[in-house]
Motif scaffolding. Structure first.
Motif, PDB file in Angstrom:
ATOM      1  N   PRO A   1      -0.144  19.738  -7.563  1.00 12.36           N
ATOM      2  CA  PRO A   1       1.239  19.260  -7.646  1.00 12.36           C
ATOM      3  C   PRO A   1       2.055  19.510  -6.366  1.00 12.36           C
ATOM      4  CG  PRO A   1       0.905  21.205  -9.052  1.00 12.36           C
ATOM      5  CD  PRO A   1      -0.424  20.877  -8.446  1.00 12.36           C
ATOM      6  N   ASP A   2       1.795  20.609  -5.657  1.00  9.63           N
ATOM      7  CA  ASP A   2       2.636  20.960  -4.498  1.00  9.63           C
ATOM      8  C   ASP A   2       1.873  20.768  -3.184  1.00  9.63           C
ATOM      9  OD1 ASP A   2       0.785  22.858  -5.040  1.00  9.63           O
ATOM     10  OD2 ASP A   2       2.043  24.575  -4.483  1.00  9.63           O
ATOM     11  N   ALA A   3       1.155  19.644  -3.079  1.00 10.28           N
ATOM     12  CA  ALA A   3       0.280  19.402  -1.926  1.00 10.28           C
ATOM     13  C   ALA A   3       1.035  19.496  -0.602  1.00 10.28           C
ATOM     14  CB  ALA A   3      -0.353  18.030  -2.063  1.00 10.28           C
TER      15      ALA A   3
ATOM     16  N   ASP B   1      10.879  10.279  -1.017  1.00  8.27           N
ATOM     17  CA  ASP B   1      10.921  11.742  -1.084  1.00  8.27           C
ATOM     18  C   ASP B   1       9.874  12.183  -2.110  1.00  8.27           C
ATOM     19  OD1 ASP B   1      11.594  14.366  -0.903  1.00  8.27           O
ATOM     20  OD2 ASP B   1      13.468  14.198  -2.036  1.00  8.27           O
ATOM     21  N   GLY B   2       8.616  12.229  -1.688  1.00  5.50           N
ATOM     22  CA  GLY B   2       7.538  12.561  -2.619  1.00  5.50           C
ATOM     23  C   GLY B   2       6.193  12.472  -1.917  1.00  5.50           C
ATOM     24  N   LEU B   3       5.113  12.453  -2.703  1.00  8.96           N
ATOM     25  CA  LEU B   3       3.758  12.420  -2.155  1.00  8.96           C
ATOM     26  C   LEU B   3       3.182  11.009  -2.253  1.00  8.96           C
ATOM     27  CD1 LEU B   3       2.456  15.699  -3.829  1.00  8.96           C
ATOM     28  CD2 LEU B   3       2.897  15.360  -1.392  1.00  8.96           C
ATOM     29  N   ILE B   4       1.982  10.829  -1.685  1.00 11.97           N
ATOM     30  CA  ILE B   4       1.336   9.508  -1.711  1.00 11.97           C
ATOM     31  C   ILE B   4       1.133   9.025  -3.146  1.00 11.97           C
ATOM     32  CG2 ILE B   4      -0.993  10.515  -1.475  1.00 11.97           C
ATOM     33  CD1 ILE B   4      -1.801   7.998   0.104  1.00 11.97           C
ATOM     34  N   THR B   5       0.886   9.967  -4.062  1.00  5.64           N
ATOM     35  CA  THR B   5       0.689   9.581  -5.467  1.00  5.64           C
ATOM     36  C   THR B   5       1.993   9.008  -6.051  1.00  5.64           C
ATOM     37  OG1 THR B   5       0.815  11.970  -5.766  1.00  5.64           O
ATOM     38  CG2 THR B   5      -1.284  10.959  -6.231  1.00  5.64           C
ATOM     39  N   ASP B   6       3.142   9.554  -5.615  1.00  6.06           N
ATOM     40  CA  ASP B   6       4.431   9.005  -6.068  1.00  6.06           C
ATOM     41  C   ASP B   6       4.629   7.592  -5.501  1.00  6.06           C
ATOM     42  OD1 ASP B   6       5.210  11.475  -7.361  1.00  6.06           O
ATOM     43  OD2 ASP B   6       5.474  12.285  -5.344  1.00  6.06           O
ATOM     44  N   CYS B   7       4.235   7.408  -4.252  1.00  4.89           N
ATOM     45  CA  CYS B   7       4.331   6.073  -3.636  1.00  4.89           C
ATOM     46  C   CYS B   7       3.462   5.092  -4.414  1.00  4.89           C
ATOM     47  CB  CYS B   7       3.847   6.126  -2.179  1.00  4.89           C
ATOM     48  SG  CYS B   7       4.835   7.207  -1.128  1.00  4.89           S
TER      49      CYS B   7
ATOM     50  N   VAL C   1       0.830  -1.205   0.000  1.00  7.30           N
ATOM     51  CA  VAL C   1       0.000   0.000   0.000  1.00  7.30           C
ATOM     52  C   VAL C   1       0.863   1.254   0.000  1.00  7.30           C
ATOM     53  CG1 VAL C   1      -0.331   0.508   2.497  1.00  7.30           C
ATOM     54  CG2 VAL C   1      -2.226   0.790   0.943  1.00  7.30           C
ATOM     55  N   PRO C   2       0.429   2.285  -0.754  1.00  3.55           N
ATOM     56  CA  PRO C   2       0.996   3.614  -0.584  1.00  3.55           C
ATOM     57  C   PRO C   2       0.128   4.300   0.462  1.00  3.55           C
ATOM     58  CG  PRO C   2      -0.446   3.600  -2.504  1.00  3.55           C
ATOM     59  CD  PRO C   2      -0.571   2.247  -1.844  1.00  3.55           C
ATOM     60  N   SER C   3       0.724   5.072   1.356  1.00  4.58           N
ATOM     61  CA  SER C   3      -0.122   5.604   2.429  1.00  4.58           C
ATOM     62  C   SER C   3       0.343   6.955   2.909  1.00  4.58           C
ATOM     63  CB  SER C   3      -0.127   4.626   3.602  1.00  4.58           C
ATOM     64  OG  SER C   3      -0.783   5.191   4.711  1.00  4.58           O
ATOM     65  N   ALA C   4      -0.637   7.761   3.335  1.00  2.94           N
ATOM     66  CA  ALA C   4      -0.335   9.018   4.008  1.00  2.94           C
ATOM     67  C   ALA C   4       0.028   8.776   5.464  1.00  2.94           C
ATOM     68  CB  ALA C   4      -1.549   9.937   3.923  1.00  2.94           C
ATOM     69  N   GLY C   5      -0.153   7.539   5.938  1.00  2.12           N
ATOM     70  CA  GLY C   5       0.237   7.210   7.302  1.00  2.12           C
ATOM     71  C   GLY C   5      -0.670   6.193   7.967  1.00  2.12           C
ATOM     72  N   ASN C   6      -1.925   6.573   8.172  1.00  2.00           N
ATOM     73  CA  ASN C   6      -2.812   5.699   8.951  1.00  2.00           C
ATOM     74  C   ASN C   6      -3.230   4.426   8.222  1.00  2.00           C
ATOM     75  OD1 ASN C   6      -2.991   7.046  11.466  1.00  2.00           O
ATOM     76  ND2 ASN C   6      -4.239   8.632  10.497  1.00  2.00           N
ATOM     77  N   ALA C   7      -3.375   4.502   6.906  1.00  4.20           N
ATOM     78  CA  ALA C   7      -3.718   3.280   6.165  1.00  4.20           C
ATOM     79  C   ALA C   7      -2.576   2.278   6.285  1.00  4.20           C
ATOM     80  CB  ALA C   7      -4.006   3.601   4.705  1.00  4.20           C
ATOM     81  N   ALA C   8      -1.351   2.792   6.317  1.00  2.00           N
ATOM     82  CA  ALA C   8      -0.187   1.923   6.457  1.00  2.00           C
ATOM     83  C   ALA C   8      -0.204   1.221   7.809  1.00  2.00           C
ATOM     84  CB  ALA C   8       1.090   2.743   6.308  1.00  2.00           C
ATOM     85  N   GLY C   9      -0.461   1.978   8.867  1.00  2.00           N
ATOM     86  CA  GLY C   9      -0.521   1.387  10.210  1.00  2.00           C
ATOM     87  C   GLY C   9      -1.582   0.304  10.276  1.00  2.00           C
ATOM     88  N   ALA C  10      -2.715   0.577   9.649  1.00  2.00           N
ATOM     89  CA  ALA C  10      -3.811  -0.403   9.675  1.00  2.00           C
ATOM     90  C   ALA C  10      -3.450  -1.626   8.839  1.00  2.00           C
ATOM     91  CB  ALA C  10      -5.097   0.242   9.179  1.00  2.00           C
TER      92      ALA C  10
ATOM     93  N   PRO D   1       5.427   8.803   2.247  1.00  2.00           N
ATOM     94  CA  PRO D   1       6.287   9.987   2.148  1.00  2.00           C
ATOM     95  C   PRO D   1       7.214  10.060   3.365  1.00  2.00           C
ATOM     96  CG  PRO D   1       3.991  10.552   1.726  1.00  2.00           C
ATOM     97  CD  PRO D   1       3.993   9.138   2.231  1.00  2.00           C
ATOM     98  N   ASN D   2       8.446  10.589   3.173  1.00  2.00           N
ATOM     99  CA  ASN D   2       9.405  10.561   4.287  1.00  2.00           C
ATOM    100  C   ASN D   2       9.067  11.554   5.408  1.00  2.00           C
ATOM    101  OD1 ASN D   2      10.155  12.841   2.966  1.00  2.00           O
ATOM    102  ND2 ASN D   2      12.152  12.069   2.256  1.00  2.00           N
ATOM    103  N   ASP D   3       8.076  12.435   5.164  1.00  2.00           N
ATOM    104  CA  ASP D   3       7.643  13.324   6.246  1.00  2.00           C
ATOM    105  C   ASP D   3       6.312  12.888   6.864  1.00  2.00           C
ATOM    106  OD1 ASP D   3       6.282  13.882   3.951  1.00  2.00           O
ATOM    107  OD2 ASP D   3       6.516  16.059   4.061  1.00  2.00           O
ATOM    108  N   THR D   4       5.993  11.613   6.715  1.00  2.00           N
ATOM    109  CA  THR D   4       4.813  11.032   7.390  1.00  2.00           C
ATOM    110  C   THR D   4       5.035  11.110   8.904  1.00  2.00           C
ATOM    111  OG1 THR D   4       4.452   9.530   5.549  1.00  2.00           O
ATOM    112  CG2 THR D   4       3.533   8.851   7.647  1.00  2.00           C
ATOM    113  N   PRO D   5       3.955  11.361   9.695  1.00  2.00           N
ATOM    114  CA  PRO D   5       4.136  11.394  11.154  1.00  2.00           C
ATOM    115  C   PRO D   5       4.892  10.152  11.661  1.00  2.00           C
ATOM    116  CG  PRO D   5       1.912  12.084  10.591  1.00  2.00           C
ATOM    117  CD  PRO D   5       2.570  11.666   9.304  1.00  2.00           C
ATOM    118  N   ARG D   6       5.826  10.412  12.590  1.00  2.48           N
ATOM    119  CA  ARG D   6       6.719   9.345  13.047  1.00  2.48           C
ATOM    120  C   ARG D   6       5.960   8.153  13.634  1.00  2.48           C
ATOM    121  NH1 ARG D   6      11.400   7.302  15.163  1.00  2.48           N
ATOM    122  NH2 ARG D   6      11.329   7.074  17.413  1.00  2.48           N
TER     123      ARG D   6
END
Ligand SMILES: Cc1ncc(COP(=O)(O)O)c(C=O)c1O
Ligand SMILES: [Zn+2]
Length: 386
Positions: free
Chosen positions: A290-292, A178-184, A130-139, A156-161
């Motif tokens: 593009p610059d979300a 180094d990118g956004l969820i869409t890049d993942c 999965v590509p994730s903004a954070g919480n989907a990954a944890g789940a 993304p590498n700046d996802t909450p720790r």
């Protein structure tokens, strides 16, 4: 079980429900169809009273065939809390918070993954990605562990720790980009065939929506089968919005509720508001951002595969879409916390400044029954409060 087939949300083509599948050939999301008459013969409003306090209480309208594949960590049946003090501050007599932060892994993403990974297991998936903004990954990491399947996560590498650590500690393989969820998402799409991964991206398989739709069933049940007037929902990929709308339709067809629908309100952050912009422009698809950027990581979804479905729902429901600034949504965490004792995720808190705007504009009335979705737990975002 009661599933009849899958159908495409765009071209309508029907697909076999008993094999692992991602999108329709036309590139759009697939949805699950049920024999609702059959489901309603055992799933009655009265029968629910004695059932398990998790989303599996709605078993007949969930897609799993064999209960042995059911994965549960206690997801769903979250509290619907009356926000008396916050409501009074706003002049609302009927304000409620559906607190999804108490789910396993601290967010509503547990609902979607509980059902999606149960189905992936049932249908023979060997590896999950999965590509994730954070919480989907944890789940995903948690339910994959429960299933005994390996999980490959791109964030993304700046996802909450907290999201990164929880995935590692529940045994997933995590790659930071180094990118956004869409890049993942693009990396997973490129590699999945060679790696043998089943892609459980938002709306790219049919079953996360089925888990998320249980928020709609719960709301109806908790409101004694009278839906509220307004629902504010912090929107990224939009599975919850799409799922709840589907649940309302299913419940009406089972004779549980009438035709009344809540006005559905999408809330986004100003730094990433593709649905808000598209809604205002009268467009049927989200504009690409593009610059979300926003501290509300779950709202950093610059392009959603289900954008056209969300926009249709917002319009059909008589709702709208509102964006708020990061300063507003961070301040709202403390406002909600100090009035109600709920440490909300920044995404959920974003609903408060949006609600204030709607009240000021007369789009929400003082006597409306309003529900804010707090989609996650603030404890996962400590760096946002330093
Ligand atoms: C806490 C939180 N709220 C809201 C969202 C957006 O959810 P959806 O993709 O269902 O629109 C996310 C997605 O990551 C999230 O983690
Ligand atoms: Zn199609």
């Amino acid at each position: 079980m009661n599933v009849t087939h899958l159908y495409c949300s765009s071209c309508g083509k029907e697909h076999d429900a008993r094999k692992l599948i991602n999108l329709c050939e036309c590139g759009k999301p697939l949805m699950v169809a049920y024999d609702l008459e059959r489901a309603a013969s055992t799933l009655t409003r009265e029968a629910l009273a004695g059932r398990v306090a998790s989303l599996w209480r709605y078993r007949e309208v969930l897609p799993l065939e064999d209960d042995r594949n059911k994965l549960t960590l206690g997801e769903g049946m979250t509290p619907l809390l009356k926000a008396e003090r916050l409501g009074a501050q706003l002049g609302l007599s009927n304000l409620f918070i559906k607190d999804e932060g108490v789910n396993p892994t601290g967010s509503f993403k547990a609902r979607g993954m509980a059902v999606a990974i149960s189905m992936a297991k049932e249908l023979g998936a060997q590896k999950l990605a999965v590509p994730s903004a954070g919480n989907a990954a944890g789940a995903l990491a948690a339910y994959a562990a429960k299933a005994g399947l390996p999980a490959f996560i791109y964030m993304p590498n700046d996802t909450p720790r907290a999201n990164i650590v929880e995935c590692q500690q529940t045994g997933a393989q995590v790659t930071l980009i180094d990118g956004l969820i869409t890049d993942c998402g693009k990396i997973i799409a490129e590699r999945k065939q060679a790696e043998g991964w089943f892609d459980v991206s938002t709306l790219k398989e049919p079953y996360r929506v089925e888990g998320k739709k249980t928020m709609g069933y719960e709301l109806a049940e908790q409101f004694n089968w009278e839906l509220p007037d307004v629902i504010l929902y912090p929107t990224g990929g939009g599975t919850g919005l799409i799922g709840m709308w589907k649940a309302f339709d299913e419940m009406e067809r089972m004779g549980w509720i009438g035709a009344h629908r809540p006005r559905m309100i999408t809330v986004q952050a100003e730094g990433c508001a593709p649905i808000v912009k598209a809604f205002a422009a009268g467009a049927t698809a989200g504009v690409d951002v593009p610059d979300a950027h926003t501290v509300a990581a779950g709202l950093r979804v610059p392009k959603a595969v289900g954008d056209f479905i969300m926009l249709d729902i917002l319009r059909k429901s008589g709702g709208t879409a509102v964006s708020v600034t990061d300063d507003e949504l961070i301040a709202a965490v403390k406002e909600i916390g100090s009035a109600e004792g709920i440490f909300a995720a920044p995404e959920g808190a974003a609903c408060l400044p949006a609600l204030k705007r709607l009240l000021a504009d007369g789009d929400v009335r003082m006597d409306d029954r309003v529900v804010i979705f707090n989609t996650g737990c603030g404890l996962k975002y400590l760096e946002a409060f330093s």
